[in-house]
Design a protein around this motif. Structure first.
Motif, PDB file in Angstrom:
ATOM      1  N   MET A   1     -14.988 -22.467  -7.943  1.00 54.40           N
ATOM      2  CA  MET A   1     -14.522 -22.799  -9.288  1.00 54.40           C
ATOM      3  C   MET A   1     -14.549 -24.312  -9.517  1.00 54.40           C
ATOM      4  O   MET A   1     -14.813 -24.774 -10.622  1.00 54.40           O
ATOM      5  N   ASN A   2     -14.290 -25.072  -8.457  1.00 53.74           N
ATOM      6  CA  ASN A   2     -14.234 -26.530  -8.595  1.00 53.74           C
ATOM      7  C   ASN A   2     -15.572 -27.225  -8.363  1.00 53.74           C
ATOM      8  O   ASN A   2     -15.846 -28.254  -8.986  1.00 53.74           O
ATOM      9  N   TYR A   3     -16.391 -26.694  -7.451  1.00 47.09           N
ATOM     10  CA  TYR A   3     -17.565 -27.444  -7.017  1.00 47.09           C
ATOM     11  C   TYR A   3     -18.884 -26.700  -7.125  1.00 47.09           C
ATOM     12  O   TYR A   3     -19.926 -27.270  -6.834  1.00 47.09           O
ATOM     13  N   GLY A   4     -18.864 -25.440  -7.517  1.00 48.48           N
ATOM     14  CA  GLY A   4     -20.102 -24.688  -7.669  1.00 48.48           C
ATOM     15  C   GLY A   4     -20.287 -23.663  -6.564  1.00 48.48           C
ATOM     16  O   GLY A   4     -19.551 -23.647  -5.578  1.00 48.48           O
ATOM     17  N   PRO A   5     -21.283 -22.801  -6.736  1.00 44.10           N
ATOM     18  CA  PRO A   5     -21.490 -21.687  -5.804  1.00 44.10           C
ATOM     19  C   PRO A   5     -21.931 -22.148  -4.423  1.00 44.10           C
ATOM     20  O   PRO A   5     -22.590 -23.167  -4.273  1.00 44.10           O
ATOM     21  N   LEU A   6     -21.566 -21.355  -3.411  1.00 42.40           N
ATOM     22  CA  LEU A   6     -21.949 -21.635  -2.029  1.00 42.40           C
ATOM     23  C   LEU A   6     -23.099 -20.760  -1.555  1.00 42.40           C
ATOM     24  O   LEU A   6     -23.712 -21.052  -0.540  1.00 42.40           O
ATOM     25  N   SER A   7     -23.362 -19.680  -2.260  1.00 37.17           N
ATOM     26  CA  SER A   7     -24.449 -18.793  -1.854  1.00 37.17           C
ATOM     27  C   SER A   7     -25.012 -18.070  -3.067  1.00 37.17           C
ATOM     28  O   SER A   7     -24.418 -18.092  -4.150  1.00 37.17           O
ATOM     29  N   LEU A   8     -26.127 -17.413  -2.867  1.00 40.21           N
ATOM     30  CA  LEU A   8     -26.744 -16.662  -3.957  1.00 40.21           C
ATOM     31  C   LEU A   8     -25.915 -15.460  -4.375  1.00 40.21           C
ATOM     32  O   LEU A   8     -26.059 -14.954  -5.473  1.00 40.21           O
ATOM     33  N   THR A   9     -25.051 -14.994  -3.489  1.00 42.21           N
ATOM     34  CA  THR A   9     -24.238 -13.825  -3.804  1.00 42.21           C
ATOM     35  C   THR A   9     -22.905 -14.193  -4.445  1.00 42.21           C
ATOM     36  O   THR A   9     -22.109 -13.312  -4.740  1.00 42.21           O
ATOM     37  N   SER A  10     -22.681 -15.465  -4.670  1.00 44.92           N
ATOM     38  CA  SER A  10     -21.422 -15.900  -5.276  1.00 44.92           C
ATOM     39  C   SER A  10     -21.333 -15.440  -6.722  1.00 44.92           C
ATOM     40  O   SER A  10     -22.324 -15.414  -7.449  1.00 44.92           O
ATOM     41  N   VAL A  11     -20.127 -15.090  -7.095  1.00 43.83           N
ATOM     42  CA  VAL A  11     -19.879 -14.784  -8.502  1.00 43.83           C
ATOM     43  C   VAL A  11     -20.064 -16.085  -9.272  1.00 43.83           C
ATOM     44  O   VAL A  11     -19.596 -17.139  -8.823  1.00 43.83           O
ATOM     45  N   PRO A  12     -20.742 -16.052 -10.401  1.00 42.42           N
ATOM     46  CA  PRO A  12     -20.973 -17.305 -11.137  1.00 42.42           C
ATOM     47  C   PRO A  12     -19.672 -18.042 -11.433  1.00 42.42           C
ATOM     48  O   PRO A  12     -18.705 -17.443 -11.882  1.00 42.42           O
ATOM     49  N   SER A  13     -19.689 -19.326 -11.151  1.00 42.49           N
ATOM     50  CA  SER A  13     -18.526 -20.165 -11.431  1.00 42.49           C
ATOM     51  C   SER A  13     -18.543 -20.596 -12.891  1.00 42.49           C
ATOM     52  O   SER A  13     -19.535 -20.422 -13.606  1.00 42.49           O
ATOM     53  N   LYS A  14     -17.449 -21.164 -13.341  1.00 49.57           N
ATOM     54  CA  LYS A  14     -17.381 -21.700 -14.700  1.00 49.57           C
ATOM     55  C   LYS A  14     -18.484 -22.730 -14.901  1.00 49.57           C
ATOM     56  O   LYS A  14     -19.139 -22.753 -15.933  1.00 49.57           O
ATOM     57  N   GLN A  15     -18.718 -23.558 -13.895  1.00 49.26           N
ATOM     58  CA  GLN A  15     -19.770 -24.576 -13.978  1.00 49.26           C
ATOM     59  C   GLN A  15     -21.125 -23.920 -14.187  1.00 49.26           C
ATOM     60  O   GLN A  15     -21.906 -24.345 -15.037  1.00 49.26           O
ATOM     61  N   ALA A  16     -21.417 -22.869 -13.442  1.00 52.46           N
ATOM     62  CA  ALA A  16     -22.705 -22.203 -13.552  1.00 52.46           C
ATOM     63  C   ALA A  16     -22.879 -21.578 -14.930  1.00 52.46           C
ATOM     64  O   ALA A  16     -23.962 -21.622 -15.511  1.00 52.46           O
ATOM     65  N   ILE A  17     -21.822 -21.012 -15.467  1.00 51.42           N
ATOM     66  CA  ILE A  17     -21.889 -20.372 -16.777  1.00 51.42           C
ATOM     67  C   ILE A  17     -22.019 -21.420 -17.878  1.00 51.42           C
ATOM     68  O   ILE A  17     -22.823 -21.273 -18.793  1.00 51.42           O
TER      69      ILE A  17
END
Length: 88
Positions: free
Chosen positions: A57-73
């Protein structure tokens, strides 16, 4: 070292919790009747997921299977764009 100290500490916590989950999993492979270890394993999975979610949520996803973070959206995450989490 790039990135904030807070980010590095949180990433370290993610790695520590992942380690705990793996070690308890390996232990349970040979001690499947150990109910206390099974309880610890279940708790470790919950804590690891929570720590990972906080980091992402603070720094972005760690893997391809991560749920999209607010940053990614909000801005769209591009995996081929640096810096990657370990490069910040």
């Amino acid at each position: 070292m790039k990135g904030s100290e807070e980010e590095w500490n949180m990433l370290k916590k993610v790695q520590q919790m992942d380690f705990v989950v793996v070690e308890l999993t390996l232990y349970l492979d040979t001690h499947s009747n150990d109910e206390e270890a099974r309880r610890q394993w279940r708790e470790a999975i919950k804590v690891a997921a929570n720590v990972r979610k906080q980091y992402e949520m603070n720094y972005g996803p760690l893997s391809l299977t991560s749920v999209p973070s607010k940053q990614a959206i909000d801005v769209g995450w591009q995996w081929n764009s640096t810096p990657w989490p370990w490069q910040r």
